[in-house]
Design a protein around this motif. Sequence first.
Motif, PDB file in Angstrom:
ATOM      1  N   ASP A 151       0.782  -1.196   0.030  1.00 35.72           N
ATOM      2  CA  ASP A 151       0.107  -0.128  -0.057  1.00 35.72           C
ATOM      3  C   ASP A 151       0.779   1.351  -0.131  1.00 35.72           C
ATOM      4  O   ASP A 151       0.738   1.993  -0.711  1.00 35.72           O
ATOM      5  CB  ASP A 151      -0.903  -0.129   1.060  1.00 35.72           C
ATOM      6  CG  ASP A 151      -2.038  -1.140   1.013  1.00 35.72           C
ATOM      7  OD1 ASP A 151      -2.401  -1.569  -0.089  1.00 35.72           O
ATOM      8  OD2 ASP A 151      -2.804  -1.350   1.940  1.00 35.72           O
ATOM      9  N   ARG A 179       0.994   4.140  -2.957  1.00 38.66           N
ATOM     10  CA  ARG A 179       0.811   5.490  -2.838  1.00 38.66           C
ATOM     11  C   ARG A 179       1.863   6.656  -3.207  1.00 38.66           C
ATOM     12  O   ARG A 179       1.763   7.438  -3.857  1.00 38.66           O
ATOM     13  CB  ARG A 179       0.660   5.814  -1.334  1.00 38.66           C
ATOM     14  CG  ARG A 179      -0.959   5.565  -0.411  1.00 38.66           C
ATOM     15  CD  ARG A 179      -1.129   6.056   0.637  1.00 38.66           C
ATOM     16  NE  ARG A 179      -0.097   5.693   1.721  1.00 38.66           N
ATOM     17  CZ  ARG A 179      -0.363   4.365   2.467  1.00 38.66           C
ATOM     18  NH1 ARG A 179      -1.221   3.721   2.063  1.00 38.66           N
ATOM     19  NH2 ARG A 179       0.452   4.300   3.242  1.00 38.66           N
ATOM     20  N   ASP A 197     -10.370  -4.976  -5.800  1.00 41.23           N
ATOM     21  CA  ASP A 197      -9.128  -4.196  -5.824  1.00 41.23           C
ATOM     22  C   ASP A 197      -8.957  -2.958  -6.791  1.00 41.23           C
ATOM     23  O   ASP A 197      -8.071  -2.499  -6.921  1.00 41.23           O
ATOM     24  CB  ASP A 197      -8.007  -4.837  -6.231  1.00 41.23           C
ATOM     25  CG  ASP A 197      -7.349  -5.787  -4.837  1.00 41.23           C
ATOM     26  OD1 ASP A 197      -7.894  -5.437  -3.893  1.00 41.23           O
ATOM     27  OD2 ASP A 197      -6.661  -6.918  -4.953  1.00 41.23           O
ATOM     28  N   ARG A 198     -10.189  -2.466  -7.056  1.00 37.89           N
ATOM     29  CA  ARG A 198     -10.262  -1.196  -7.947  1.00 37.89           C
ATOM     30  C   ARG A 198      -9.368  -0.030  -7.506  1.00 37.89           C
ATOM     31  O   ARG A 198      -8.622   0.545  -8.286  1.00 37.89           O
ATOM     32  CB  ARG A 198     -11.602  -0.818  -8.197  1.00 37.89           C
ATOM     33  CG  ARG A 198     -11.958   0.148  -9.429  1.00 37.89           C
ATOM     34  CD  ARG A 198     -13.302   0.344  -9.669  1.00 37.89           C
ATOM     35  NE  ARG A 198     -13.371   1.184 -11.050  1.00 37.89           N
ATOM     36  CZ  ARG A 198     -13.387   2.397 -10.744  1.00 37.89           C
ATOM     37  NH1 ARG A 198     -13.146   3.172  -9.799  1.00 37.89           N
ATOM     38  NH2 ARG A 198     -13.510   3.121 -12.068  1.00 37.89           N
ATOM     39  N   GLU A 199      -9.381   0.252  -6.324  1.00 40.37           N
ATOM     40  CA  GLU A 199      -8.404   1.570  -5.682  1.00 40.37           C
ATOM     41  C   GLU A 199      -6.966   1.237  -5.864  1.00 40.37           C
ATOM     42  O   GLU A 199      -6.283   2.273  -6.441  1.00 40.37           O
ATOM     43  CB  GLU A 199      -8.897   1.694  -4.151  1.00 40.37           C
ATOM     44  CG  GLU A 199     -10.061   2.578  -4.037  1.00 40.37           C
ATOM     45  CD  GLU A 199     -10.547   3.613  -4.783  1.00 40.37           C
ATOM     46  OE1 GLU A 199      -9.430   4.432  -4.937  1.00 40.37           O
ATOM     47  OE2 GLU A 199     -11.374   3.674  -5.651  1.00 40.37           O
ATOM     48  N   MET A 200      -6.514   0.012  -5.783  1.00 43.36           N
ATOM     49  CA  MET A 200      -5.222  -0.529  -5.868  1.00 43.36           C
ATOM     50  C   MET A 200      -4.805  -0.391  -7.380  1.00 43.36           C
ATOM     51  O   MET A 200      -3.603   0.209  -7.528  1.00 43.36           O
ATOM     52  CB  MET A 200      -5.025  -1.711  -5.201  1.00 43.36           C
ATOM     53  CG  MET A 200      -3.489  -1.826  -5.011  1.00 43.36           C
ATOM     54  SD  MET A 200      -2.898  -3.679  -4.404  1.00 43.36           S
ATOM     55  CE  MET A 200      -3.088  -4.485  -6.053  1.00 43.36           C
ATOM     56  N   LEU A 240      -6.098   1.329  -9.619  1.00 44.29           N
ATOM     57  CA  LEU A 240      -6.268   2.662 -10.125  1.00 44.29           C
ATOM     58  C   LEU A 240      -4.615   3.225  -9.688  1.00 44.29           C
ATOM     59  O   LEU A 240      -4.320   4.104 -10.552  1.00 44.29           O
ATOM     60  CB  LEU A 240      -7.233   3.488  -9.728  1.00 44.29           C
ATOM     61  CG  LEU A 240      -8.595   3.501 -10.087  1.00 44.29           C
ATOM     62  CD1 LEU A 240      -9.524   4.013  -9.496  1.00 44.29           C
ATOM     63  CD2 LEU A 240      -8.413   4.135 -11.817  1.00 44.29           C
ATOM     64  N   LEU A 241      -4.216   3.171  -8.527  1.00 46.09           N
ATOM     65  CA  LEU A 241      -2.864   3.706  -8.036  1.00 46.09           C
ATOM     66  C   LEU A 241      -1.805   3.201  -8.903  1.00 46.09           C
ATOM     67  O   LEU A 241      -1.215   3.899  -9.425  1.00 46.09           O
ATOM     68  CB  LEU A 241      -2.674   3.569  -6.630  1.00 46.09           C
ATOM     69  CG  LEU A 241      -3.587   4.095  -5.427  1.00 46.09           C
ATOM     70  CD1 LEU A 241      -3.366   3.583  -4.178  1.00 46.09           C
ATOM     71  CD2 LEU A 241      -2.986   5.502  -5.634  1.00 46.09           C
ATOM     72  N   GLN A 274      -1.878   4.859 -12.252  1.00 46.37           N
ATOM     73  CA  GLN A 274      -1.311   6.026 -12.079  1.00 46.37           C
ATOM     74  C   GLN A 274       0.432   5.960 -11.973  1.00 46.37           C
ATOM     75  O   GLN A 274       0.907   6.899 -12.450  1.00 46.37           O
ATOM     76  CB  GLN A 274      -1.661   6.580 -10.888  1.00 46.37           C
ATOM     77  CG  GLN A 274      -2.182   8.197 -10.869  1.00 46.37           C
ATOM     78  CD  GLN A 274      -2.660   8.698  -9.736  1.00 46.37           C
ATOM     79  OE1 GLN A 274      -3.734   7.819  -9.217  1.00 46.37           O
ATOM     80  NE2 GLN A 274      -2.332   9.560  -9.156  1.00 46.37           N
ATOM     81  N   LEU A 329     -11.588   0.655 -15.361  1.00 45.32           N
ATOM     82  CA  LEU A 329     -10.908   1.631 -14.374  1.00 45.32           C
ATOM     83  C   LEU A 329     -11.305   3.241 -14.931  1.00 45.32           C
ATOM     84  O   LEU A 329     -11.144   3.856 -13.911  1.00 45.32           O
ATOM     85  CB  LEU A 329      -9.330   1.332 -14.293  1.00 45.32           C
ATOM     86  CG  LEU A 329      -8.670   0.179 -13.894  1.00 45.32           C
ATOM     87  CD1 LEU A 329      -7.247   0.247 -14.006  1.00 45.32           C
ATOM     88  CD2 LEU A 329      -9.299   0.227 -12.320  1.00 45.32           C
ATOM     89  N   GLU A 333     -16.269   4.760 -13.251  1.00 44.21           N
ATOM     90  CA  GLU A 333     -16.640   4.110 -12.150  1.00 44.21           C
ATOM     91  C   GLU A 333     -18.024   3.122 -11.995  1.00 44.21           C
ATOM     92  O   GLU A 333     -18.190   2.161 -11.227  1.00 44.21           O
ATOM     93  CB  GLU A 333     -16.774   5.249 -10.908  1.00 44.21           C
ATOM     94  CG  GLU A 333     -16.475   4.429  -9.609  1.00 44.21           C
ATOM     95  CD  GLU A 333     -16.074   5.550  -8.459  1.00 44.21           C
ATOM     96  OE1 GLU A 333     -16.224   5.490  -7.419  1.00 44.21           O
ATOM     97  OE2 GLU A 333     -15.979   6.894  -8.942  1.00 44.21           O
TER      98      GLU A 333
END
Lengths: 209, 209
Positions: free
Chosen positions: B33, B37, B116-119, B121-122, B125, B184, B187
């Motif tokens: 994580d 980030r 795990d969508r948030e992960m 996306l990061l 990025q 991704l 939403e």
Amino acid sequence: MSARAEPSSEPTPEPRLGLRERRRNTTRRSLEDAALRLFARDGFDATTVEAIAAEADVSPRTFFRYFAAKDEVLNPDRRARQALLREAVAAAPAGLDDLATAFVALAAVADDLAADREMLLLQRQAVVTSALLRGRTYDVLLSWQHTLTAALADRRGVPHDDLAALSVAAAATGVWQAAIGRWLDAEDTDLGDLLTKACSSLGGRPDGT
Amino acid sequence: MSARAEPSSEPTPEPRLGLRERRRNTTRRSLEDAALRLFARDGFDATTVEAIAAEADVSPRTFFRYFAAKDEVLNPDRRARQALLREAVAAAPAGLDDLATAFVALAAVADDLAADREMLLLQRQAVVTSALLRGRTYDVLLSWQHTLTAALADRRGVPHDDLAALSVAAAATGVWQAAIGRWLDAEDTDLGDLLTKACSSLGGRPDGT
């Protein structure tokens, strides 16, 4: 993104090119050949622009008149070939579905690639040596996918973000790359045949019938 | 290549795990994580292992007990998910052809990814910031392709270099990656739905009928 956006780098210049342009093409091709030889021999990361220029008998300054960076030496014919792909998609018979159109168009590019087997082998050898170069390869693969997506969408008069066009383009470029890999593995294979077989494996008929 | 080759990194440890193993999993997940980030915020190349370790409140030495290098922090669940893919291919109904089998199996992995969508996306990025990381992404994509090729070949009892299995695997992983990208982007999309539509675009029926 037109084929004329950069000078043709074909070994046989078209008759209408002047002396200066032919010389430019020769220098460009020498630099590409020198870079590929050194990447394959010493690895991409360890090869400097100075070494490439020296190998091609020009100055580093000359190198930068042709290429903005070391990794731009790879895939020199990409723009011309992507233009060829767009033209082949637009020229495909009206009755073909997206998948058959994609394979017909990629087969046209394959004919053009087949002459460059030696260069592609050196390129592959270079790519193994560098994660940075694999990143560049990935970017190039995506640019093929985008080109094909847009061409398929244009042919059907739908927006470039059409999901069906994207899906077919992603599938076809994936298969195309795998077929090129298989073709480079064995000298006695024909890239066009491999593409036809690959297309049939997806349940498609390459002639669209 | 088995799912047990590395400790599970699921947030909810299975009941049979001991305290030490659970603590290992927690530390591992904290490092992942923290790395994501920082990669997303500062770029992959500018992020040091020291910074990742500090962000996760552990020493750099601890980082290297979990990961051999900075780029290994990405795709932490890959091995477990590739094992899931292999199992799903083997468990697919006998009547399905390769393409339908591939999509059924990828849909099973998609269910697992969706949490795990948030992960992801990061991760995306971070990948934009670094050619090196795109090289790593390309390697990961190829490892999915190889896993799927081998699983499809095993299911039909043919050698792993089977051209039909390779073609379908290359097409399906290409489509799969494009579908994940599309998912991704917005939403309110469902990854399973996107895969089903993509499969239909190839002329396949996701239920194989």
